[in-house]
Scaffold this motif. Sequence first.
Motif, mmCIF file in Angstrom:
data_model
loop_
_atom_site.group_PDB
_atom_site.id
_atom_site.type_symbol
_atom_site.label_atom_id
_atom_site.label_comp_id
_atom_site.label_asym_id
_atom_site.label_seq_id
_atom_site.Cartn_x
_atom_site.Cartn_y
_atom_site.Cartn_z
ATOM 1 N N ASP A 1 0.823 -1.216 0.000
ATOM 2 C CA ASP A 1 0.000 0.000 0.000
ATOM 3 C C ASP A 1 0.856 1.264 0.000
ATOM 4 N N GLY A 2 1.895 1.255 -0.826
ATOM 5 C CA GLY A 2 2.747 2.425 -0.938
ATOM 6 C C GLY A 2 3.810 2.538 0.124
ATOM 7 N N ASP A 3 3.802 1.647 1.102
ATOM 8 C CA ASP A 3 4.815 1.655 2.169
ATOM 9 C C ASP A 3 5.954 0.737 1.752
ATOM 10 N N PRO A 4 7.150 1.277 1.464
ATOM 11 C CA PRO A 4 8.268 0.427 1.022
ATOM 12 C C PRO A 4 8.705 -0.574 2.089
ATOM 13 N N LEU A 5 8.358 -0.324 3.344
ATOM 14 C CA LEU A 5 8.704 -1.239 4.433
ATOM 15 C C LEU A 5 7.503 -2.056 4.897
ATOM 16 N N GLY A 6 6.424 -2.004 4.133
ATOM 17 C CA GLY A 6 5.215 -2.695 4.547
ATOM 18 C C GLY A 6 5.390 -4.193 4.658
ATOM 19 N N LEU B 1 11.095 -1.162 13.875
ATOM 20 C CA LEU B 1 11.748 -1.297 12.578
ATOM 21 C C LEU B 1 12.637 -0.081 12.361
ATOM 22 N N LEU B 2 13.915 -0.315 12.032
ATOM 23 C CA LEU B 2 14.853 0.801 11.913
ATOM 24 C C LEU B 2 15.752 0.614 10.699
ATOM 25 N N GLU B 3 15.834 1.647 9.866
ATOM 26 C CA GLU B 3 16.826 1.702 8.799
ATOM 27 C C GLU B 3 18.053 2.458 9.307
ATOM 28 N N LEU B 4 19.144 2.351 8.564
ATOM 29 C CA LEU B 4 20.375 3.014 8.997
ATOM 30 C C LEU B 4 20.188 4.517 9.119
ATOM 31 N N SER B 5 19.316 5.067 8.315
ATOM 32 C CA SER B 5 19.082 6.517 8.364
ATOM 33 C C SER B 5 18.439 6.960 9.675
ATOM 34 N N GLY B 6 17.864 6.021 10.415
ATOM 35 C CA GLY B 6 17.210 6.363 11.675
ATOM 36 C C GLY B 6 18.110 6.295 12.889
ATOM 37 N N LEU C 1 22.175 -3.596 15.859
ATOM 38 C CA LEU C 1 21.072 -2.654 15.930
ATOM 39 C C LEU C 1 19.762 -3.337 16.319
ATOM 40 N N SER C 2 19.556 -4.557 15.834
ATOM 41 C CA SER C 2 18.304 -5.249 16.133
ATOM 42 C C SER C 2 18.180 -5.550 17.623
ATOM 43 N N LYS C 3 19.297 -5.914 18.263
ATOM 44 C CA LYS C 3 19.242 -6.163 19.699
ATOM 45 C C LYS C 3 18.930 -4.884 20.465
ATOM 46 N N LEU C 4 19.492 -3.777 20.027
ATOM 47 C CA LEU C 4 19.163 -2.492 20.645
ATOM 48 C C LEU C 4 17.683 -2.164 20.476
#
Length: 399
Positions: free
Chosen positions: A142-147, A193-198, A178-181
């Motif tokens: 639905d337009g969400d690239p991380l959906g 959910l976190l990308e590197l930009s976050g 990062l996932s453990k954090l």
Amino acid sequence: MSRRWIAHLDMDAFYASVELLRYPQLTGQPVVIGGGRRHQPEPQPDGSLSFSTLRHYAGRGVVTTATYAARAFGVHSAMGLMKAAALAPDAVLLPTDFDEYRRYSRLFKAAVVEIAPVMEDRGIDEIYLDLTEVPGAQDAVDGDPLGGIRALGQRLKDAVHHATGLSCSVGITPNKLLSKLCSDLDKPDGLTLLELSGIPERIWPLPAKRINGIGPKASARLEALGVHTIGELAAAEPEWLVQHFGANYGLWLHEAAHGRDDRPVVTYREPKSLSRETTFERDLHPRQDRDALGAIFTRLCEQVASDLERKGFEGRSIGVKLRYDDFKIVTRVVTLPAHTQDAATIRQWAGRCLKTVPLDQRLRLIGVKVEGLRRPGSEPVAAQEPAAAWRLGESLPLF
């Protein structure tokens, strides 16, 4: 090219949550797990249960875990129960039941590998999962690239709840560090959910000690150097970190603060040893309390043998660990003629180890370890006869 997605799944207050399934009437109350058998709930004539509370606790046990309601009072795992009693005297105290916790651990892991088969087992209540190639992980919804990856994380949580009735928290990022954090950011029942930009927004404001791999000593040293947050650590020059922490650890601190981690998800890691130990409610004297210690020691050997059989291993070295009333720790290890998973053989050789340690002062803890593990093979197990005949299960002299 597929984006790398790694999940860290951490069960919420795992032991306590398992106990709340058994005693749902305690839901929402401060509950502490860590008592002994004498803290079992007692049935009342009207069919209800009477629960022990911390107010009446006396001893040197420690908190295994606590519900979030108990944590609100400052109670946390590894805290002494006496200190916990001062913080939350009316908290319910329950005994630990590791057999039940292991059963629920197997249930939740079996549920998630049906969805994401590349799993790294990190203990009884946490795992890593490589979601990169799982169907749907790379899809936009639905337009969400991380959906797609977001929906996959929810599927994992739903599967755990369906299999166990328990909640978990999941962090999904490009790597394990990062996932453990992130799995800890929105507890309980979180999905982060976190990308590197976050990283600057979500990770850098956190205390530096939150990074898995920065222990108490390194954290204290960073604090003394004026580095309090992960962001401040990221801003530090690599050369400065190397100067204060050495080449390997200093460079790792720099990489970790920037969220860089290329470790793979390791699907299986052979254990090097299996052990069981127990801390006594009161100090026990090797001679005055010989019968009680003998029974405890035998039970530890039985438990280790059961662990070996259940996990499909046999061991070649048997070790014992003693902690005296002055906190001094002594260990001894002996190598057997052949590998074994037999409880009687383990008890016999562990007993021989005890003959080589000082037994003239009271003990706080005793433990048994089996090392040199392998999968059972064709080599016969040598069953040596002890000097005096005995039967497993009897209350035995330690020496």
